[in-house]
Design a protein around this motif. Structure first.
Motif, PDB file in Angstrom:
ATOM      1  N   THR A 175     -48.879  17.421  28.158  1.00  0.00           N
ATOM      2  CA  THR A 175     -49.553  16.762  27.041  1.00  0.00           C
ATOM      3  C   THR A 175     -48.543  16.277  25.996  1.00  0.00           C
ATOM      4  O   THR A 175     -48.763  15.235  25.368  1.00  0.00           O
ATOM      5  N   GLY A 176     -47.440  16.991  25.823  1.00  0.00           N
ATOM      6  CA  GLY A 176     -46.385  16.537  24.915  1.00  0.00           C
ATOM      7  C   GLY A 176     -45.819  15.200  25.379  1.00  0.00           C
ATOM      8  O   GLY A 176     -45.558  14.305  24.562  1.00  0.00           O
ATOM      9  N   ALA A 193     -44.442  22.028  40.994  1.00  0.00           N
ATOM     10  CA  ALA A 193     -44.378  23.429  41.422  1.00  0.00           C
ATOM     11  C   ALA A 193     -43.345  24.262  40.661  1.00  0.00           C
ATOM     12  O   ALA A 193     -42.586  25.024  41.245  1.00  0.00           O
ATOM     13  N   LEU A 194     -43.312  24.080  39.350  1.00  0.00           N
ATOM     14  CA  LEU A 194     -42.457  24.901  38.488  1.00  0.00           C
ATOM     15  C   LEU A 194     -43.360  25.647  37.514  1.00  0.00           C
ATOM     16  O   LEU A 194     -44.520  25.280  37.336  1.00  0.00           O
ATOM     17  N   PRO A 195     -42.825  26.664  36.831  1.00  0.00           N
ATOM     18  CA  PRO A 195     -43.629  27.247  35.754  1.00  0.00           C
ATOM     19  C   PRO A 195     -43.855  26.192  34.657  1.00  0.00           C
ATOM     20  O   PRO A 195     -43.079  25.237  34.563  1.00  0.00           O
ATOM     21  N   PRO A 196     -44.875  26.352  33.823  1.00  0.00           N
ATOM     22  CA  PRO A 196     -45.154  25.354  32.776  1.00  0.00           C
ATOM     23  C   PRO A 196     -44.029  25.279  31.748  1.00  0.00           C
ATOM     24  O   PRO A 196     -43.312  26.259  31.535  1.00  0.00           O
ATOM     25  N   GLY A 197     -43.888  24.119  31.101  1.00  0.00           N
ATOM     26  CA  GLY A 197     -42.948  24.024  29.994  1.00  0.00           C
ATOM     27  C   GLY A 197     -42.025  22.819  29.992  1.00  0.00           C
ATOM     28  O   GLY A 197     -41.187  22.707  29.108  1.00  0.00           O
ATOM     29  N   LEU A 198     -42.185  21.914  30.971  1.00  0.00           N
ATOM     30  CA  LEU A 198     -41.383  20.683  30.946  1.00  0.00           C
ATOM     31  C   LEU A 198     -42.288  19.480  31.121  1.00  0.00           C
ATOM     32  O   LEU A 198     -43.260  19.521  31.879  1.00  0.00           O
ATOM     33  N   ALA A 199     -41.932  18.392  30.406  1.00  0.00           N
ATOM     34  CA  ALA A 199     -42.568  17.091  30.642  1.00  0.00           C
ATOM     35  C   ALA A 199     -41.464  16.111  30.997  1.00  0.00           C
ATOM     36  O   ALA A 199     -40.316  16.264  30.544  1.00  0.00           O
ATOM     37  N   PHE A 200     -41.796  15.144  31.833  1.00  0.00           N
ATOM     38  CA  PHE A 200     -40.830  14.122  32.251  1.00  0.00           C
ATOM     39  C   PHE A 200     -41.444  12.766  31.976  1.00  0.00           C
ATOM     40  O   PHE A 200     -42.630  12.553  32.228  1.00  0.00           O
ATOM     41  N   VAL A 201     -40.619  11.849  31.469  1.00  0.00           N
ATOM     42  CA  VAL A 201     -41.157  10.521  31.149  1.00  0.00           C
ATOM     43  C   VAL A 201     -40.152   9.449  31.548  1.00  0.00           C
ATOM     44  O   VAL A 201     -38.994   9.484  31.108  1.00  0.00           O
ATOM     45  N   LEU A 204     -48.135  -2.664  27.917  1.00  0.00           N
ATOM     46  CA  LEU A 204     -47.489  -1.684  28.798  1.00  0.00           C
ATOM     47  C   LEU A 204     -48.506  -0.977  29.687  1.00  0.00           C
ATOM     48  O   LEU A 204     -49.628  -0.705  29.267  1.00  0.00           O
ATOM     49  N   MET A 205     -48.083  -0.650  30.897  1.00  0.00           N
ATOM     50  CA  MET A 205     -48.895   0.162  31.800  1.00  0.00           C
ATOM     51  C   MET A 205     -48.370   1.601  31.711  1.00  0.00           C
ATOM     52  O   MET A 205     -47.239   1.895  32.103  1.00  0.00           O
ATOM     53  N   ILE A 206     -49.186   2.478  31.149  1.00  0.00           N
ATOM     54  CA  ILE A 206     -48.753   3.856  30.895  1.00  0.00           C
ATOM     55  C   ILE A 206     -49.587   4.817  31.748  1.00  0.00           C
ATOM     56  O   ILE A 206     -50.815   4.865  31.609  1.00  0.00           O
ATOM     57  N   VAL A 207     -48.902   5.534  32.615  1.00  0.00           N
ATOM     58  CA  VAL A 207     -49.612   6.346  33.618  1.00  0.00           C
ATOM     59  C   VAL A 207     -49.317   7.833  33.457  1.00  0.00           C
ATOM     60  O   VAL A 207     -48.157   8.246  33.408  1.00  0.00           O
ATOM     61  N   ASP A 208     -50.366   8.615  33.379  1.00  0.00           N
ATOM     62  CA  ASP A 208     -50.258  10.071  33.453  1.00  0.00           C
ATOM     63  C   ASP A 208     -50.269  10.431  34.938  1.00  0.00           C
ATOM     64  O   ASP A 208     -51.302  10.359  35.590  1.00  0.00           O
ATOM     65  N   ALA A 209     -49.063  10.761  35.435  1.00  0.00           N
ATOM     66  CA  ALA A 209     -48.941  11.127  36.854  1.00  0.00           C
ATOM     67  C   ALA A 209     -48.629  12.615  36.983  1.00  0.00           C
ATOM     68  O   ALA A 209     -47.981  13.050  37.935  1.00  0.00           O
ATOM     69  N   ILE A 210     -49.107  13.380  35.998  1.00  0.00           N
ATOM     70  CA  ILE A 210     -48.799  14.816  35.937  1.00  0.00           C
ATOM     71  C   ILE A 210     -49.238  15.536  37.209  1.00  0.00           C
ATOM     72  O   ILE A 210     -48.556  16.418  37.701  1.00  0.00           O
ATOM     73  N   SER A 211     -50.380  15.141  37.752  1.00  0.00           N
ATOM     74  CA  SER A 211     -50.836  15.789  38.988  1.00  0.00           C
ATOM     75  C   SER A 211     -50.718  14.838  40.184  1.00  0.00           C
ATOM     76  O   SER A 211     -51.499  14.930  41.115  1.00  0.00           O
ATOM     77  N   SER A 246     -44.887  12.938  33.770  1.00  0.00           N
ATOM     78  CA  SER A 246     -45.144  14.024  34.722  1.00  0.00           C
ATOM     79  C   SER A 246     -44.925  15.354  34.014  1.00  0.00           C
ATOM     80  O   SER A 246     -44.513  15.376  32.854  1.00  0.00           O
ATOM     81  N   GLY A 247     -45.206  16.424  34.700  1.00  0.00           N
ATOM     82  CA  GLY A 247     -45.063  17.739  34.075  1.00  0.00           C
ATOM     83  C   GLY A 247     -44.630  18.767  35.105  1.00  0.00           C
ATOM     84  O   GLY A 247     -44.659  18.510  36.311  1.00  0.00           O
TER      85      GLY A 247
END
Ligand SMILES: *Cc1c(COP(=O)(O)O)cnc(C)c1O
Length: 379
Positions: free
Chosen positions: A62-63, A193-201, A160-167, A186-187
């Protein structure tokens, strides 16, 4: 009781990744860690299928979503968002918090956005600066046609095309550069498959140009600052060192398997689960385009979806997920993300059969398992 994590986030983490993270902590500016970041930076580009840098931010997904609003838009700008579930709704909420004026495409839960509807909305209001959507809407289990939607958005130089590809990213094809996605979020704890706590953009050149004009307030989620730090193989603030070390291991394993093989394996597992459920009379909730990442299954008439998912945990140690909002009780969801393989699918099918049988459902045990085995049988 042995525990299985089959929830659509957090997902099961491999022993290799857990062990990598258990190593003594590195300092985030130490040369060894800078080397780790250098490798991770390249591998993330591989995963996102992009030439652009992929920012690494210490927050949950979400961040990354919040930053994807505040770094590209100003208060008073217009944005279009696809609302076909809990996470689509979230794009709208973030935009509103930043004073962005939103146009909403409401999609009935279980369906996907129609690219024509996006085309029509942009034609009606060409001043729209961004289109927000999910690649995989985790709450309903559908995969939106983001490639087709992006083709529409590409016709607008200032949108812009902005995509939430977290899952989605790392489970099925999301081809950032070839499709022309401007911002992809992404997250850690879903598809990667990591523990929670990172976002990637990842951000395209078009995205960076728009970022120059964006006036929304921001401090921690300042993408330009992160980009400058990444150029030196660093993050702007203290890196989430252990998670990034885990990420390096996870990406290494993904590269060994190869994207095509990963997508094929995940797709086979999702099909096996869906067909097995159909075989015991349980319909897939999505009315179109079911996502490979998470299978939303409609509870059979007269059975409570919440009870099914609770029984999976209490009786057999399997953590899955129930339905959200108005789907509560109507569906339950099984993840196909995380450190899972062939026999995890068999476990899920077997346990669902046993739970339903325990609740009085008249199915014949093994029916779904047999169907899944046929599909998963190594040729
Ligand atoms: C889980 C999820 C999010 C939110 O991620 P957090 O890591 O919980 O902040 C956003 N979008 C999608 C599609 C998700 O599945």
């Amino acid at each position: 009781m042995k525990k299985y994590l089959l929830a659509p986030g957090p997902t099961q983490v491999s022993p290799e990744v857990l062990l990598a993270m258990a190593q003594p902590l590195l300092h985030h500016r130490a040369p060894e860690f800078v080397e780790v970041l250098k490798r991770v930076k390249e591998d993330l580009k591989w995963l996102f299928q992009t030439q652009n840098d992929v920012l690494i931010i210490a927050s949950t997904g979400t961040g990354g979503m919040e930053g994807a609003v505040s770094n590209f838009l100003s208060p008073g700008d217009k944005a279009l968002f696809v609302n076909g579930g809990k996470f689509g709704e979230r794009w709208g909420k973030i935009c509103k918090n930043y004073g962005v004026l939103t146009e909403e495409i409401k999609v009935e839960w279980g369906y996907v956005v129609k690219p024509e509807d996006v085309a029509q909305a942009l034609k009606k209001d060409p001043s729209i600066k961004a289109v927000f959507t999910q690649a995989s809407e985790t709450s309903t289990g559908v995969a939106h046609p983001i490639r087709e939607v992006t083709e529409v958005v590409r016709g607008y130089d200032d949108c812009l095309m902005i995509v939430d590809a977290i899952s989605a990213l790392g489970v099925f094809e999301v081809n950032t550069d070839a499709w022309g996605l401007d911002v992809v979020v992404s997250g850690a704890q879903k598809a990667l498959a990591l523990p929670p706590g990172l976002a990637f953009v990842s951000v395209s050149e078009k995205g960076w140009r728009q970022a120059e004009k964006a006036k929304s307030a921001k401090f921690y989620f300042d993408f330009k600052k992160e980009r400058e730090a990444l150029a030196k193989n660093q993050t702007a603030y203290t890196s989430a060192v252990s998670l990034i070390v885990g990420l390096e291991q996870s990406l290494k394993m993904m590269k060994e398997e190869g994207l095509e093989n990963i997508f094929a394996r995940r797709s086979r597992m999702a099909t096996a689960l869906r067909e097995a459920m159909a075989g015991i009379g349980l319909a897939s909730f999505p009315k179109e385009s079911p996502s490979v990442s998470v299978t939303a299954i409609s509870a059979p008439d007269g059975y409570d979806g919440q009870e099914i998912y609770k029984n999976l945990r209490l009786k057999y140690g399997i953590t899955a997920a129930g339905g959200q909002d108005h789907l509560k009780g109507k569906v339950f969801r099984i993840s196909n993300m995380g450190d899972l393989d062939t026999f995890d699918t068999i476990i899920a099918v077997a346990a669902i059969e046993m739970v339903l049988k325990g609740m009085g459902h008249p199915l014949k045990l093994g029916t779904g398992v047999g169907i899944a085995q046929e599909i998963l049988l190594a040729k």
